[in-house]
Scaffold this active site. Structure first.
Site, PDB file in Angstrom:
ATOM      1  N   LYS A   1      66.520 -39.745  10.198  1.00 17.91           N
ATOM      2  CA  LYS A   1      65.764 -38.507  10.723  1.00 17.91           C
ATOM      3  C   LYS A   1      65.681 -38.553  12.190  1.00 17.91           C
ATOM      4  O   LYS A   1      65.503 -39.757  12.651  1.00 17.91           O
ATOM      5  CB  LYS A   1      64.543 -38.539  10.057  1.00 17.91           C
ATOM      6  CG  LYS A   1      64.506 -38.073   8.631  1.00 17.91           C
ATOM      7  CD  LYS A   1      65.224 -36.677   8.359  1.00 17.91           C
ATOM      8  CE  LYS A   1      65.131 -36.235   6.841  1.00 17.91           C
ATOM      9  NZ  LYS A   1      65.608 -34.835   6.569  1.00 17.91           N
TER      10      LYS A   1
ATOM     11  N   LYS B   1      70.614 -27.395  -1.341  1.00 16.20           N
ATOM     12  CA  LYS B   1      69.537 -27.602  -1.911  1.00 16.20           C
ATOM     13  C   LYS B   1      69.160 -26.806  -3.076  1.00 16.20           C
ATOM     14  O   LYS B   1      68.980 -25.614  -2.737  1.00 16.20           O
ATOM     15  CB  LYS B   1      68.372 -28.012  -1.134  1.00 16.20           C
ATOM     16  CG  LYS B   1      68.798 -29.215  -0.137  1.00 16.20           C
ATOM     17  CD  LYS B   1      67.916 -29.317   0.846  1.00 16.20           C
ATOM     18  CE  LYS B   1      67.888 -30.659   1.869  1.00 16.20           C
ATOM     19  NZ  LYS B   1      67.008 -30.687   2.943  1.00 16.20           N
TER      20      LYS B   1
ATOM     21  N   ASP C   1      72.586 -27.135   6.836  1.00 16.48           N
ATOM     22  CA  ASP C   1      71.433 -27.367   5.906  1.00 16.48           C
ATOM     23  C   ASP C   1      70.566 -26.009   5.809  1.00 16.48           C
ATOM     24  O   ASP C   1      70.770 -25.016   5.189  1.00 16.48           O
ATOM     25  CB  ASP C   1      70.816 -28.539   6.251  1.00 16.48           C
ATOM     26  CG  ASP C   1      69.593 -28.675   5.135  1.00 16.48           C
ATOM     27  OD1 ASP C   1      69.534 -28.016   3.943  1.00 16.48           O
ATOM     28  OD2 ASP C   1      69.020 -29.711   5.046  1.00 16.48           O
TER      29      ASP C   1
ATOM     30  N   GLU D   1      73.445 -33.623  10.492  1.00 16.13           N
ATOM     31  CA  GLU D   1      73.124 -32.492   9.526  1.00 16.13           C
ATOM     32  C   GLU D   1      71.992 -31.423  10.430  1.00 16.13           C
ATOM     33  O   GLU D   1      71.063 -32.232  11.062  1.00 16.13           O
ATOM     34  CB  GLU D   1      72.365 -32.930   8.513  1.00 16.13           C
ATOM     35  CG  GLU D   1      71.886 -31.860   7.417  1.00 16.13           C
ATOM     36  CD  GLU D   1      71.401 -32.653   6.167  1.00 16.13           C
ATOM     37  OE1 GLU D   1      70.593 -31.887   5.500  1.00 16.13           O
ATOM     38  OE2 GLU D   1      71.382 -33.958   6.087  1.00 16.13           O
TER      39      GLU D   1
ATOM     40  N   ASP E   1      70.219 -36.482  10.631  1.00 20.59           N
ATOM     41  CA  ASP E   1      69.898 -35.085  10.260  1.00 20.59           C
ATOM     42  C   ASP E   1      68.570 -34.871  11.181  1.00 20.59           C
ATOM     43  O   ASP E   1      67.349 -35.307  11.359  1.00 20.59           O
ATOM     44  CB  ASP E   1      68.763 -35.399   8.852  1.00 20.59           C
ATOM     45  CG  ASP E   1      68.330 -33.983   8.535  1.00 20.59           C
ATOM     46  OD1 ASP E   1      68.742 -33.105   9.312  1.00 20.59           O
ATOM     47  OD2 ASP E   1      67.653 -33.841   7.388  1.00 20.59           O
TER      48      ASP E   1
END
Length: 368
Positions: free
Chosen positions: A162, A268, A244, A219, A191
């Site tokens: 992250k 997701k 995403d 991402e 991400d």
């Protein structure tokens, strides 16, 4: 008769072993609404929805209300007429993708039980097992490097890191520290959770490329609505870019794919509204030659079981981000997918492979 007879909801909260930090939020417990759907012939299906308000806009109260509104429209319908069920599910409310996903999971659990097959086989049965990455929360470089080393020692060969919480220059230091600690054998995917603007994203990604950090993918580098900015980053970097938060629906996916705004898509269930639309997004991406990853929010093993069954069933889903249950202090779900380090395996039992009586007993005990 496999006719829907009742729908119940339960609230749960499971503490995390360590706070989960991204550019959007910090999470200390996995909260969720559990959906329990039963049919007249005595079968039951389960689904889960966490309140990820910074991404989906959903809250616990909102999810629970939406589930019961949807349930009221579906009661009395035959699970064998699945397309009618999913059509009504998505037409009952606008948005509310997490609530829809939870009901969708429960329905697929029921439908695959009626077919006498594990859900992953019912959906296509492409893989018998998969491997997950593990997420490194955004912190100071030294702490992230230590976390990365710890996860590598636990056998994880792919780490999702992250970034994007502050200045992009600090993210360079974070990845530099991680690479120095774990070396080149561990695959790193980053991400940013919408944390960069397009020009900053291009600058920092180019710097990482020049430094030889060998990043597998980046991402969601820019805000979800900025599809043109996403395309700018994709066009001006060599590292593959994954959409995403920019892709919730098949319509979103179509726009990203037609503009060639990303190289990959993260599906997701909580964004898509469940497996039914996740299948549509994946098929659309596959038609454009774009591979997908399947990930999750901070969910228990119930939600991850549904996501993993979907992901394992589809050849175009090539990456798996299913580490959330490993971050929790306890596992409430008897059955479902089983973890052995990074490896995920599936039960031979029909549906999601849950021990339904034990799980229902646990839910009722926690309700008090």
């Amino acid at each position: 008769m496999p006719v829907l007879a009742a729908i119940e909801t339960y609230r749960i909260a499971v503490p995390l072993k360590k706070p989960f930090k991204t550019a959007l939020r910090t999470v200390e417990a996995a909260e969720a609404i559990i959906v329990h759907v039963t049919t007249q012939d005595g079968r039951s299906g389960f689904g889960e929805a966490p309140p990820t308000h910074v991404i989906t806009g959903d809250t616990l109260d909102g999810i629970e209300r939406a589930v019961h509104l949807i349930g009221a429209r579906l009661i009395g319908m035959d699970v064998r007429r699945s397309e009618q069920l999913f059509e009504k599910l998505h037409k009952t409310l606008v948005g509310n993708t997490s609530a829809k996903a939870a009901v969708d999971m429960a329905l697929y659990d029921l439908i695959s039980q009626h077919a006498g097959m594990p859900l992953t086989q019912f959906l296509g049965g492409y893989r018998e097992s998969i491997e997950t990455d593990y997420t490194v929360s955004v912190n100071a470089p030294e702490e992230m490097a230590q976390d990365a080393a710890d996860y590598e020692q636990q056998g994880f060969t792919v780490l999702k890191v992250k970034v994007g919480i502050d200045q992009a220059a600090n993210d360079f230091k974070r990845i530099q520290a991680i690479r120095k600690r774990v070396g080149d054998k561990v695959i790193l995917r980053l991400d940013a959770n919408q944390g960069w603007d397009p020009k900053s994203a291009v600058r920092i990604i180019n710097q990482m490329e020049d430094a030889g950090f060998n990043i597998e993918l980046i991402e969601q580098p820019v805000p979800a609505h900025d599809i043109e900015g996403l395309k700018y980053v994709t066009d001006h970097t060599l590292t593959p870019i994954m959409a995403d938060e920019s892709v919730f629906s098949p319509v979103d996916a179509k726009r990203v794919l037609e503009l060639r705004a990303a190289d990959l898509i993260n599906i997701k269930l909580m964004k898509a509204g469940g497996i039914h639309r996740a299948l549509k997004i994946n098929a659309l991406a596959e038609s454009f030659g774009v591979a997908c990853m399947t990930g999750s929010m901070i969910e228990t093993k119930l939600g991850l079981s549904a996501a993993a069954h979907f992901a394992a069933s589809q050849p175009n889903v090539t990456r798996f981000d299913f580490d959330a249950p490993l971050m929790l202090k306890e596992d409430l779900l008897p059955g479902g997918i089983q973890y052995s380090g990074k490896a995920i395996r599936f039960s031979d039992k029909p549906g999601l492979g849950i021990d339904r009586e034990r799980f229902l007993e646990t839910l009722r005990e926690r309700r008090g």
